[in-house]
Each structure stands twice: as C-alpha cells, then as structure tokens.
Design a protein around this motif. Sequence first.
Motif, PDB file in Angstrom:
ATOM      1  N   ARG A 145       2.523   2.036  -3.442  1.00  0.00           N
ATOM      2  CA  ARG A 145       1.612   2.518  -4.486  1.00  0.00           C
ATOM      3  C   ARG A 145       1.235   3.969  -4.270  1.00  0.00           C
ATOM      4  NH1 ARG A 145      -0.712  -2.759  -3.944  1.00  0.00           N
ATOM      5  NH2 ARG A 145      -2.311  -1.896  -2.569  1.00  0.00           N
ATOM      6  N   LYS A 146       1.189   4.401  -2.991  1.00  0.00           N
ATOM      7  CA  LYS A 146       0.867   5.809  -2.717  1.00  0.00           C
ATOM      8  C   LYS A 146       1.989   6.760  -3.153  1.00  0.00           C
ATOM      9  CE  LYS A 146      -2.166   4.830   1.256  1.00  0.00           C
ATOM     10  NZ  LYS A 146      -2.351   5.044   2.701  1.00  0.00           N
TER      11      LYS A 146
ATOM     12  N   GLY B 257       0.787  -1.230   0.000  1.00  0.00           N
ATOM     13  CA  GLY B 257       0.000   0.000   0.000  1.00  0.00           C
ATOM     14  C   GLY B 257       0.814   1.272   0.000  1.00  0.00           C
ATOM     15  N   PRO B 258       1.786   1.479   0.863  1.00  0.00           N
ATOM     16  CA  PRO B 258       2.582   2.731   0.880  1.00  0.00           C
ATOM     17  C   PRO B 258       3.354   2.985  -0.423  1.00  0.00           C
ATOM     18  CG  PRO B 258       2.835   1.517   2.933  1.00  0.00           C
ATOM     19  CD  PRO B 258       2.129   0.605   1.978  1.00  0.00           C
TER      20      PRO B 258
END
Length: 406
Positions: A13-14, A10-11
């Motif tokens: 991709r952010k 997740g991080p």
Amino acid sequence: MKSTKSKKGGPIRKLVPWLIVLLLVAAVIYGLKPKPLVVDTAEAKRGPLTVSVVEEGKTRIRHRHVISPPVAGYLRRVELRAGAPIVRGKTVLAVIQASTSNFLDPRTKAEAEARIKASEAIRETRQADLDRATAAMDLADKQLDRQEKLRQSGAAADQDYDIAAAEAQVRKRERNAAEFALRAAASDVEVARAALLQAQAPSADQAKPIEVLAPVDGFVLNVYEESERPVTPGLPIMEVGDVQDLEAEIELLSSDAVGIAPGSDVSIEQWGGGTPLRGKVSVVEPGGFTKVSSLGVEEQRVKVRVDFLDPVPAGHTFGDRYRVEARIVTWKGDDVLQIPTGALYRKGNQWMTFTEENGIARETKVTIGQNNGVSAQILGGLEAGKTVILHPPDKVADGVKVTNGK
C-alpha cells in the motif's frame, strides 16, 4: 491471523502512491514530447510536361480585298451592305462613270497600259505560288496516306500520324491562300484593262461605265463609300473577303512572344463552342507595339497569327473579329523529372524544397528548368521517387519529424 495479513499488505500500500506519481510524470513527459508535424507530400516523378501561355485575341479574315476605283470618275450609289454575299466575277460591287478629262489625257492612257503589265506580272507570280503550294500539298497528302497505313499496321506512332495530319492541313491552307491571291491578281488585271478601254474612248458619252466585279467568293465586310460622289483612283469603297478563310490574331506580351516560333501548337478555347480547336502558329510579327492595359500600365505587345487546323463544328457561326482565347505551347517535353510547384520555395537566390526521409524533413537545394505553374522541371538536386513536402508550414525545418497527413 489478522495482524499477520495487515503486516504483509502494508509495504504494497505504501508503494501505490509512488506508482501513481510515476505514471503521472510519465504521462506529462509523453504529452510534452514533440509530435511529428502532419504534412502533405508528393513524389518526384518523370512524365510529360507542357509549358504554355494563355492570352485573348480575335479572329480575322486572312486575305481581305479593298475595292477602289481604277480611274477618277463619279461613283454611283452602292447598294450592297456589310454581310451581303458576293460571287467572284458576277456580283457588281461598284459602278463608276469615268470623268471626261481621263479620255483625252495621254498620261492616263500610259498609266493604264503600265498598270496592265504590272498586274499581269503579279498574276504570273501568283500562279507560280499556287503551283508551288499545290505540289507541297500533294506531297503532304502522300505522307499522310503513308502514316495512315503504317499506323493501321502498328508500325507508326500516333504522334507521327498527328504531325503528318497537321502538316497536310497547313499545306492545304497555304494552297487555298495562294489560290485566293491568284484570283485577286486576275481581278486586278481585268480592272486595269477596263481602265485602258476608258482611256481609249473618244468621249465620255460613248464610254460605258466601269463595273467593278467581285474578285473572290465571300461577303462584303465593310462599306466605306455608299453615296454618289466623285472619286479618285485608290480611294477605298468597300472591303470584301471570305469568312471561311479565317485565322486568329493573338496579342502577346513581348516577353512571352520570344519563346514562340512558327509551327508551335495552339489550342483555341473560349470561342463559343464546347470543344477547343487545334491550331498552329503561322507568323510571329517581328515588330511590337505599345498597348495600355485595363490597369493603366503600358505594355509591349507582339501580334501572333494562328492558323486553324480543325474546322468549326456544324451549327456554329464563326466570323471576322470574334473573340477567342489561345493557349500557345512554348515548351514541351515527353520524359521530364518534375515536382509540384507547391513544394518549392526561395531561399536567397536558390530554389529549395523539403524532402521526407524516414519521417524526417530534409532541406534540399534543387535546380529547376521549365515551369508551367503546376509542375516544375527538376534539373538537379532530386531523383525520381523522392518524396517532397507540399506547401511546407513555418514549423517545418531541417531535421523536424513529419508524418504524411493522407
């Protein structure tokens, strides 16, 4: 297991969109960054520099002889025409039957006797000139022989030999000119003696017509009187000369003529042959004249006479009043610091140029000397090996980055 992988990715991709934004911003900044201007450059270097002036002119026979009657009388029809060959002392140019009054006029007799004395004095002067010119030609020939031997042994430069060869050629022409003048003076003596014989004749019927013989070998240039008519002493009948005795007459602007001196090198071009002919300035006339140009502008012109050093190649005919183009050397240097004139521009009263130093343009003041339109002499402000910008565009300024377009 699936939920754990999703949390770990997740991080990252952010951060991807922010990385893309940063890359776009960097690309925009790089694109807006000023790029070096592409320019052409040249190098300030030392070498030979020649400054010359080019002007049109025409050939002319150096020594022309105007034929005129020695006494008043009746001119018989002249059969010769312009271009006819003549032989010195043999070709009859004109036949004159003296008038009756001349035979009984004591003044005519006295004038004829005085004319003989004057003609003989001129002949003696011309003989002295010939002797002097012959001695100078012999000395020049000896100098040329010495330079030829030194050049073959490698002890003399080619330039010294060329100077000696040109000097020998000039002295030879001077000697030929002196010989021509002596022949003309001798012919004048014979004409004066013929006039005296006419004055001493008891009557016109007993006197033979005066035959005016050719004073030189050459050709008839112009015929002024061809029909039978009464004539007086001094009236021009025809003009004769030798087409081998040619020089060039160049009409220069007075502002250009002030920088030319006798002995200056000349290249005769556009005369009809493929190879230019070498020449030297013999005379720069001290008086000028006004001439209207093809544009209707009044110009002050000065006549400059040029001696030919090279003979006309075989197969070519060169005559009187033929058009030529002369390139006259006004200044010459063998080791001159110079740059192309395309690198110069004016800023007020000062000459300027842009130099290139480590990719940066620097505005530089320079002092120039001679200029031949292609290269200019640098007297100050630059050193040999410096790079200058040719034809700098308007965007070039002091401190601007530049790059060579070659």
